[in-house]
Design a protein around this motif. Structure first.
Motif, PDB file in Angstrom:
ATOM      1  N   ASN A 135       0.822  -1.204   0.000  1.00 13.17           N
ATOM      2  CA  ASN A 135       0.000   0.000   0.000  1.00 13.17           C
ATOM      3  C   ASN A 135       0.857   1.256   0.000  1.00 13.17           C
ATOM      4  O   ASN A 135       1.953   1.285   0.575  1.00 13.17           O
ATOM      5  N   GLU A 136       0.346   2.316  -0.591  1.00 17.87           N
ATOM      6  CA  GLU A 136       1.090   3.563  -0.753  1.00 17.87           C
ATOM      7  C   GLU A 136       1.562   4.132   0.588  1.00 17.87           C
ATOM      8  O   GLU A 136       2.651   4.711   0.685  1.00 17.87           O
ATOM      9  N   SER A 137       0.776   3.983   1.643  1.00 16.82           N
ATOM     10  CA  SER A 137       1.140   4.563   2.936  1.00 16.82           C
ATOM     11  C   SER A 137       2.348   3.885   3.570  1.00 16.82           C
ATOM     12  O   SER A 137       2.915   4.407   4.537  1.00 16.82           O
ATOM     13  N   LEU A 138       2.769   2.738   3.039  1.00 19.83           N
ATOM     14  CA  LEU A 138       3.919   2.037   3.584  1.00 19.83           C
ATOM     15  C   LEU A 138       5.225   2.409   2.890  1.00 19.83           C
ATOM     16  O   LEU A 138       6.293   1.956   3.306  1.00 19.83           O
ATOM     17  N   TYR A 139       5.147   3.248   1.858  1.00 18.53           N
ATOM     18  CA  TYR A 139       6.364   3.706   1.190  1.00 18.53           C
ATOM     19  C   TYR A 139       6.985   4.857   1.974  1.00 18.53           C
ATOM     20  O   TYR A 139       6.331   5.466   2.834  1.00 18.53           O
ATOM     21  N   LEU A 167      -0.351  -7.231   5.780  1.00 15.97           N
ATOM     22  CA  LEU A 167      -0.845  -8.604   5.661  1.00 15.97           C
ATOM     23  C   LEU A 167      -1.993  -8.743   4.676  1.00 15.97           C
ATOM     24  O   LEU A 167      -2.132  -9.765   3.995  1.00 15.97           O
ATOM     25  N   THR A 168      -2.846  -7.712   4.611  1.00 10.85           N
ATOM     26  CA  THR A 168      -4.073  -7.826   3.815  1.00 10.85           C
ATOM     27  C   THR A 168      -4.040  -7.043   2.510  1.00 10.85           C
ATOM     28  O   THR A 168      -4.909  -7.215   1.665  1.00 10.85           O
ATOM     29  N   LYS A 169      -3.047  -6.129   2.375  1.00  9.30           N
ATOM     30  CA  LYS A 169      -2.888  -5.283   1.181  1.00  9.30           C
ATOM     31  C   LYS A 169      -4.018  -4.253   1.032  1.00  9.30           C
ATOM     32  O   LYS A 169      -4.210  -3.700  -0.058  1.00  9.30           O
ATOM     33  N   ILE A 170      -4.775  -3.988   2.095  1.00 10.05           N
ATOM     34  CA  ILE A 170      -5.865  -3.010   2.002  1.00 10.05           C
ATOM     35  C   ILE A 170      -5.347  -1.619   2.338  1.00 10.05           C
ATOM     36  O   ILE A 170      -4.232  -1.448   2.824  1.00 10.05           O
ATOM     37  N   SER A 171      -6.175  -0.600   2.112  1.00  7.86           N
ATOM     38  CA  SER A 171      -5.773   0.777   2.365  1.00  7.86           C
ATOM     39  C   SER A 171      -5.896   1.123   3.851  1.00  7.86           C
ATOM     40  O   SER A 171      -6.383   0.330   4.661  1.00  7.86           O
ATOM     41  N   TYR A 172      -5.470   2.345   4.199  1.00  5.52           N
ATOM     42  CA  TYR A 172      -5.329   2.730   5.611  1.00  5.52           C
ATOM     43  C   TYR A 172      -6.655   2.731   6.361  1.00  5.52           C
ATOM     44  O   TYR A 172      -6.761   2.175   7.465  1.00  5.52           O
ATOM     45  N   LYS A 173      -7.688   3.343   5.819  1.00  5.77           N
ATOM     46  CA  LYS A 173      -8.938   3.496   6.569  1.00  5.77           C
ATOM     47  C   LYS A 173      -9.619   2.163   6.885  1.00  5.77           C
ATOM     48  O   LYS A 173     -10.040   1.946   8.027  1.00  5.77           O
ATOM     49  N   PRO A 174      -9.759   1.251   5.925  1.00  9.77           N
ATOM     50  CA  PRO A 174     -10.321  -0.054   6.302  1.00  9.77           C
ATOM     51  C   PRO A 174      -9.467  -0.788   7.344  1.00  9.77           C
ATOM     52  O   PRO A 174     -10.001  -1.483   8.211  1.00  9.77           O
ATOM     53  N   ALA A 175      -8.139  -0.598   7.267  1.00  5.98           N
ATOM     54  CA  ALA A 175      -7.261  -1.233   8.251  1.00  5.98           C
ATOM     55  C   ALA A 175      -7.489  -0.661   9.652  1.00  5.98           C
ATOM     56  O   ALA A 175      -7.429  -1.382  10.654  1.00  5.98           O
ATOM     57  N   VAL A 176      -7.775   0.644   9.720  1.00  7.88           N
ATOM     58  CA  VAL A 176      -8.100   1.280  11.002  1.00  7.88           C
ATOM     59  C   VAL A 176      -9.361   0.655  11.599  1.00  7.88           C
ATOM     60  O   VAL A 176      -9.437   0.396  12.808  1.00  7.88           O
ATOM     61  N   VAL A 177     -10.356   0.415  10.759  1.00  2.00           N
ATOM     62  CA  VAL A 177     -11.613  -0.187  11.230  1.00  2.00           C
ATOM     63  C   VAL A 177     -11.357  -1.589  11.776  1.00  2.00           C
ATOM     64  O   VAL A 177     -11.865  -1.945  12.858  1.00  2.00           O
ATOM     65  N   ILE A 178     -10.574  -2.381  11.074  1.00  2.00           N
ATOM     66  CA  ILE A 178     -10.275  -3.736  11.536  1.00  2.00           C
ATOM     67  C   ILE A 178      -9.538  -3.696  12.872  1.00  2.00           C
ATOM     68  O   ILE A 178      -9.823  -4.476  13.795  1.00  2.00           O
ATOM     69  N   THR A 179      -8.579  -2.771  13.004  1.00  2.00           N
ATOM     70  CA  THR A 179      -7.846  -2.613  14.264  1.00  2.00           C
ATOM     71  C   THR A 179      -8.807  -2.308  15.412  1.00  2.00           C
ATOM     72  O   THR A 179      -8.705  -2.875  16.503  1.00  2.00           O
TER      73      THR A 179
END
Length: 463
Positions: free
Chosen positions: A20-24, A330-342
């Protein structure tokens, strides 16, 4: 070819599918934090009920295991070490802009970093749930006052507070910058007020149970240092996640000051108040202890409100960013959905199991157990970066699926397990034992074992 990190602050990295772009690497122009907001962020992280609970954990059966002088000596030693490790481990992220989950690849490899990143992410999610549960307890106290006692449901408050934090966290460090500055300023003022009231009304019992107790400079003293350090072990392990947001131009010593000053101010304050509250009330749950001390609806609402704010502040800094990045990896999804999962995982962490009214030893034990793994990991990262690679690494290689850091590094995995095993032999000193044993093991294994390992390339042991 290995490059000095100073040469790579704004290097363009070829994009890899699935990352994902936010990891660069974070470019200089995109960094959001100056030194003042950066220090306020650590004040906001330190002024929280979890740290206050650790202060209360010294009071067992109504008597302190450490007196006031031993408490502050332990805090100063622990925070000094914390600040040094922070400044050492944040350097790669600060200079290159890479996050922790990418930094791990340097030592553990692309696939091996999954294991080590989970050992950072799982404790963060549990802390996320714990801080939210404490905040929900305080929110429940507020609603009980306003409804005349007709509303009384901590689980409902827990879900509501978690939803609010998920929304705020979607805005990343732009929200953290302003939320932390505002909340940390107000919280410090509120806790000074609490300190004054405790001194005014409970000075006698606090003096008997904490200040004048004999305490010990023995194993309990050093174990408390380990607990204090273990409490920050997960955060300074992922120091790159924060330093990559700090604007350039600050050397290691200045960055160390950016950590030590706010942490000693915030950590020292809340540990002190936690011990005072537990001494005065015999209750290790700071929310309920505050309700006993300030048996007044107006003050209960006032204090509880800032407890809620403190839970939000510490979660946004310490417990959301790292696991969100890990979920993205791990999931290759973007930041906002990852925040929801967290946030949803935080709901499922059962935080109420760690702290009972009579004792918060469960929280301290949890910190010691997970820090047994984090000590070896931070040692491996430091040995790799400073001793084996002499601060030279090609950051672009860290993003290549088929590059020199693909797969997993057996030396790092083995050293981590050896360090953790040694730490579990004496869990009260878990972090420091794991750090020393893990670091030495990694150096020796890299030099003498796994002779054909591609991870020797670019190190002092490359043939």
């Amino acid at each position: 070819m290995s490059l000095n990190i100073e040469d790579q602050s704004d290097v363009n990295i070829e994009r890899t599918p699935g990352v994902n772009e936010s990891l660069y690497p974070k470019k200089t122009k995109d960094r959001t934090m100056g030194p003042i907001p950066y220090m306020f962020m650590w004040v906001g992280d330190g002024v929280n009920l979890g740290n206050m609970t650790l202060g209360g954990s010294m009071i067992i059966a109504g008597v302190a295991t450490l007196n006031i002088f031993q408490t502050f000596a332990a805090a100063i030693i622990a925070i000094g070490i914390i600040s040094v490790v922070f400044a050492l481990n944040d350097r790669l992220g600060y200079k290159t802009g890479i996050p922790y989950v990418i930094q791990l690849r340097m030592s553990f490899g692309e696939k091996g970093s999954i294991i080590s990143s989970l050992l950072r992410g799982v404790p963060a999610i549990v802390w996320y749930g714990f801080q939210s549960w404490v905040g929900a307890t305080a929110l429940n106290e507020i609603l009980k006052v306003f409804t005349g006692g007709s509303f009384d449901s901590i689980p409902i408050c827990f879900v509501v507070l978690q939803a609010v934090q998920i929304v705020l966290s979607m805005y990343g460090f732009h929200a953290i910058k302003w939320v932390e500055t505002l909340i940390s300023t107000v919280l410090m003022a509120a806790f000074v007020y609490v300190f004054i009231l405790l001194i005014t009304n409970y000075s006698g019992v606090i003096a008997d149970k904490w200040i004048h107790t004999g305490g010990t400079w023995g194993i309990e003293f050093w174990a408390f240092i380990m607990v204090l350090m273990g409490n920050y072990a997960a955060i300074f392990l992922s120091a790159a996640d924060y330093s990559r947001e700090l604007k350039p131009g600050y050397n290691d010593a200045k960055r160390g000051f950016f950590y030590f000053s706010p942490i000693i101010l915030a950590y020292g304050t809340v540990i002190c108040i936690g011990a005072m509250l537990a001494s005065a009330t015999g209750n290790s749950n700071p929310v309920k202890a505050l309700a006993i001390v300030f048996n007044n609806d107006a003050i209960t609402v006032f204090v509880s409100f800032f407890i809620v704010m403190g839970a939000i502040a510490v979660n946004m800094v310490a417990n959301i960013v790292a696991p969100t990045y890990i979920i993205q990896l791990l999931t290759k999804i973007s930041y906002k959905p990852a925040v929801v999962i967290t946030g949803l995982l935080g709901l499922c962490s059962f935080p109420w199991v760690l702290v009972q009214d009579s004792s918060s030893k469960g929280l301290a034990t949890f910190v010691l157990i997970y820090s047994a793994f984090l000590g070896p990991i931070v040692a491996i990262l430091l040995v790799e970066y400073y001793l084996l690679r002499k601060q030279k690494v090609n950051v672009a290689d860290l993003y290549k699926a088929d590059g020199p850091f693909s797969g997993y590094n057996p030396a790092a995995i083995t050293a981590m397990l050896i360090g953790a095993a040694a730490a579990f032999m004496f869990v009260d000193l878990a972090w420091i034992i794991g750090l020393v044993v893990g670091g030495i093991s990694y150096y020796v294994l890299t030099k003498y074992a796994f002779k054909n390992s591609p991870f020797k390339k670019g190190t002092i042991f490359e043939k």
